[in-house]
Design a protein around this motif. Structure first.
Motif, PDB file in Angstrom:
ATOM      1  N   LYS A   1       0.861  -1.081  -0.106  1.00 27.65           N
ATOM      2  CA  LYS A   1       0.036   0.145  -0.010  1.00 27.65           C
ATOM      3  C   LYS A   1       0.765   1.329   0.037  1.00 27.65           C
ATOM      4  O   LYS A   1       0.482   2.194  -0.571  1.00 27.65           O
ATOM      5  CB  LYS A   1      -1.124  -0.118   1.259  1.00 27.65           C
ATOM      6  N   GLU A   2       2.063   1.475   0.558  1.00 29.13           N
ATOM      7  CA  GLU A   2       2.916   2.394   0.609  1.00 29.13           C
ATOM      8  C   GLU A   2       3.535   2.614  -0.538  1.00 29.13           C
ATOM      9  O   GLU A   2       3.757   3.442  -1.207  1.00 29.13           O
ATOM     10  CB  GLU A   2       3.915   2.125   1.903  1.00 29.13           C
ATOM     11  N   ALA A   3       3.886   1.435  -1.232  1.00 28.40           N
ATOM     12  CA  ALA A   3       4.522   1.540  -2.731  1.00 28.40           C
ATOM     13  C   ALA A   3       3.475   1.990  -3.718  1.00 28.40           C
ATOM     14  O   ALA A   3       3.626   2.826  -4.467  1.00 28.40           O
ATOM     15  CB  ALA A   3       4.818  -0.051  -3.254  1.00 28.40           C
ATOM     16  N   GLU A   4       2.022   1.796  -3.480  1.00 32.09           N
ATOM     17  CA  GLU A   4       1.142   2.461  -4.380  1.00 32.09           C
ATOM     18  C   GLU A   4       1.015   3.792  -4.066  1.00 32.09           C
ATOM     19  O   GLU A   4       0.918   4.647  -5.135  1.00 32.09           O
ATOM     20  CB  GLU A   4      -0.314   1.688  -4.002  1.00 32.09           C
ATOM     21  N   TYR A   5       1.014   4.225  -2.897  1.00 33.18           N
ATOM     22  CA  TYR A   5       0.870   5.706  -2.454  1.00 33.18           C
ATOM     23  C   TYR A   5       2.220   6.359  -3.253  1.00 33.18           C
ATOM     24  O   TYR A   5       1.885   7.409  -4.037  1.00 33.18           O
ATOM     25  CB  TYR A   5       0.910   5.770  -1.130  1.00 33.18           C
ATOM     26  N   LEU A   6       3.306   5.772  -3.087  1.00 33.49           N
ATOM     27  CA  LEU A   6       4.609   6.287  -3.654  1.00 33.49           C
ATOM     28  C   LEU A   6       4.403   6.417  -5.214  1.00 33.49           C
ATOM     29  O   LEU A   6       4.617   7.478  -5.859  1.00 33.49           O
ATOM     30  CB  LEU A   6       5.818   5.626  -3.384  1.00 33.49           C
ATOM     31  N   MET A   7       3.822   5.220  -6.006  1.00 32.64           N
ATOM     32  CA  MET A   7       3.905   5.501  -7.319  1.00 32.64           C
ATOM     33  C   MET A   7       2.797   6.480  -7.821  1.00 32.64           C
ATOM     34  O   MET A   7       2.985   6.914  -8.759  1.00 32.64           O
ATOM     35  CB  MET A   7       3.328   4.167  -7.800  1.00 32.64           C
ATOM     36  N   GLU A   8       1.904   6.800  -7.032  1.00 30.58           N
ATOM     37  CA  GLU A   8       0.672   7.896  -7.500  1.00 30.58           C
ATOM     38  C   GLU A   8       1.165   9.129  -6.868  1.00 30.58           C
ATOM     39  O   GLU A   8       0.911  10.129  -7.752  1.00 30.58           O
ATOM     40  CB  GLU A   8      -0.512   7.314  -6.720  1.00 30.58           C
ATOM     41  N   HIS A   9       1.805   9.317  -5.686  1.00 29.89           N
ATOM     42  CA  HIS A   9       2.174  10.732  -5.177  1.00 29.89           C
ATOM     43  C   HIS A   9       3.414  11.180  -5.399  1.00 29.89           C
ATOM     44  O   HIS A   9       3.632  12.303  -4.954  1.00 29.89           O
ATOM     45  CB  HIS A   9       1.457  10.992  -3.953  1.00 29.89           C
ATOM     46  N   GLU A  10       4.479  10.260  -5.247  1.00 32.41           N
ATOM     47  CA  GLU A  10       5.817  10.637  -5.163  1.00 32.41           C
ATOM     48  C   GLU A  10       6.766  10.111  -6.489  1.00 32.41           C
ATOM     49  O   GLU A  10       7.686   9.415  -6.059  1.00 32.41           O
ATOM     50  CB  GLU A  10       6.441  10.282  -4.027  1.00 32.41           C
ATOM     51  N   ARG A  11       6.324  10.250  -7.596  1.00 29.84           N
ATOM     52  CA  ARG A  11       6.863   9.659  -8.859  1.00 29.84           C
ATOM     53  C   ARG A  11       8.277  10.260  -9.021  1.00 29.84           C
ATOM     54  O   ARG A  11       8.870   9.580  -9.605  1.00 29.84           O
ATOM     55  CB  ARG A  11       5.961  10.109  -9.867  1.00 29.84           C
ATOM     56  N   GLY A  12       8.392  11.500  -8.402  1.00 32.37           N
ATOM     57  CA  GLY A  12      10.073  12.211  -8.521  1.00 32.37           C
ATOM     58  C   GLY A  12      11.315  11.164  -7.971  1.00 32.37           C
ATOM     59  O   GLY A  12      12.258  11.473  -8.190  1.00 32.37           O
ATOM     60  N   ARG A  13      10.730  10.324  -6.982  1.00 33.05           N
ATOM     61  CA  ARG A  13      11.475   9.362  -6.598  1.00 33.05           C
ATOM     62  C   ARG A  13      12.303   8.392  -7.611  1.00 33.05           C
ATOM     63  O   ARG A  13      13.093   7.836  -6.983  1.00 33.05           O
ATOM     64  CB  ARG A  13      11.065   8.729  -5.317  1.00 33.05           C
ATOM     65  N   PHE A  14      11.639   8.103  -8.414  1.00 33.49           N
ATOM     66  CA  PHE A  14      11.772   6.858  -9.161  1.00 33.49           C
ATOM     67  C   PHE A  14      12.888   7.238 -10.750  1.00 33.49           C
ATOM     68  O   PHE A  14      13.187   6.092 -11.151  1.00 33.49           O
ATOM     69  CB  PHE A  14      10.637   6.314 -10.031  1.00 33.49           C
ATOM     70  N   PRO A  15      13.034   8.476 -11.118  1.00 35.23           N
ATOM     71  CA  PRO A  15      13.916   8.387 -12.258  1.00 35.23           C
ATOM     72  C   PRO A  15      15.233   7.752 -12.013  1.00 35.23           C
ATOM     73  O   PRO A  15      15.845   7.937 -11.156  1.00 35.23           O
ATOM     74  CB  PRO A  15      14.182   9.847 -12.553  1.00 35.23           C
ATOM     75  N   PRO A  16      15.378   6.931 -13.129  1.00 39.67           N
ATOM     76  CA  PRO A  16      16.611   6.075 -13.278  1.00 39.67           C
ATOM     77  C   PRO A  16      17.902   6.702 -13.393  1.00 39.67           C
ATOM     78  O   PRO A  16      17.754   7.821 -13.798  1.00 39.67           O
ATOM     79  CB  PRO A  16      16.331   4.906 -14.095  1.00 39.67           C
ATOM     80  N   PRO A  17      19.072   6.339 -13.416  1.00 46.61           N
ATOM     81  CA  PRO A  17      20.217   6.814 -13.679  1.00 46.61           C
ATOM     82  C   PRO A  17      20.144   7.110 -15.299  1.00 46.61           C
ATOM     83  O   PRO A  17      19.473   6.244 -16.209  1.00 46.61           O
ATOM     84  CB  PRO A  17      21.399   5.589 -13.711  1.00 46.61           C
ATOM     85  N   LYS A  18      20.804   8.242 -15.765  1.00 44.99           N
ATOM     86  CA  LYS A  18      20.563   8.648 -17.174  1.00 44.99           C
ATOM     87  C   LYS A  18      21.207   7.633 -18.186  1.00 44.99           C
ATOM     88  O   LYS A  18      20.645   7.638 -19.211  1.00 44.99           O
ATOM     89  CB  LYS A  18      21.513  10.171 -17.362  1.00 44.99           C
ATOM     90  N   GLN A  19      21.999   6.663 -17.599  1.00 45.21           N
ATOM     91  CA  GLN A  19      22.419   5.726 -18.636  1.00 45.21           C
ATOM     92  C   GLN A  19      21.428   4.268 -19.145  1.00 45.21           C
ATOM     93  O   GLN A  19      21.531   3.843 -19.925  1.00 45.21           O
ATOM     94  CB  GLN A  19      23.600   5.185 -18.055  1.00 45.21           C
ATOM     95  N   ALA A  20      20.235   4.645 -18.228  1.00 40.63           N
ATOM     96  CA  ALA A  20      19.272   3.444 -18.064  1.00 40.63           C
ATOM     97  C   ALA A  20      18.509   3.751 -19.597  1.00 40.63           C
ATOM     98  O   ALA A  20      18.095   4.587 -20.178  1.00 40.63           O
ATOM     99  CB  ALA A  20      18.290   3.267 -17.220  1.00 40.63           C
TER     100      ALA A  20
END
Length: 156
Positions: free
Chosen positions: A90-109
């Motif tokens: 449930k916390e992961a679902e919240y993060l995916m909906e409201h804190e997407r800025g935490r997920f950008p991968p390294p620029k090489q991905a």
């Protein structure tokens, strides 16, 4: 169009299976850890208890692992047999909906371009781990540098 739906359905089933395998391995790992640490904790408590009963001195500092170990085992038990995994999901679902800025991968991905500039910019002021500590040593990385510092002794 039917073939595309079948492919999407097959991929979805594979993703579901992979997720369930990962979750079951996490639960199994928690149960294994609980058995090991639970046994160790029980042996420690037994030793402290026997020492107290027989009148032998038990240092007051022994209370620290008794209390900390109890919390640790409660946390492991919650993961192994309780609802911790559901709360984490449930916390992961919240993060995916409201804190997407935490997920950008390294620029090489290869999929880095799938993230918006807004998502990439959320934590743009945060430096790499090595820019925070140990900053007191001469060859420490600075926050604004891309490449590591090359010392004169390294140029030989």
């Amino acid at each position: 169009k039917i073939a595309k739906e079948n492919v999407v359905d097959t991929i979805s089933e594979q993703a579901k299976l992979q997720r369930e395998i990962q979750m079951s391995i996490n639960i199994a790992r928690a149960r294994d850890s609980l058995q090991w640490y639970g046994g160790l904790y029980s042996a420690f408590l037994s030793g402290v208890g026997v020492a107290k009963i027989t009148g032998k001195p038990v240092p007051p500092v022994a209370a620290i692992p008794v209390v900390v170990g109890g919390f640790m085992l409660a946390n492991m038990t919650d993961m192994a047999y309780g609802t911790k995994l559901q709360r984490v999901v449930k916390e992961a679902e919240y993060l995916m909906e409201h804190e997407r800025g935490r997920f950008p991968p390294p620029k090489q991905a290869m999929f880095a371009g799938k993230y918006t500039e807004e998502e990439k910019a959320v934590y743009s002021d945060v430096g790499a781990v090595s820019t925070y500590w140990p900053g007191f040593i001469p060859w420490a990385r600075q926050r604004n540098e891309e490449m590591p510092v090359v010392l004169e002794t390294d140029k030989k």
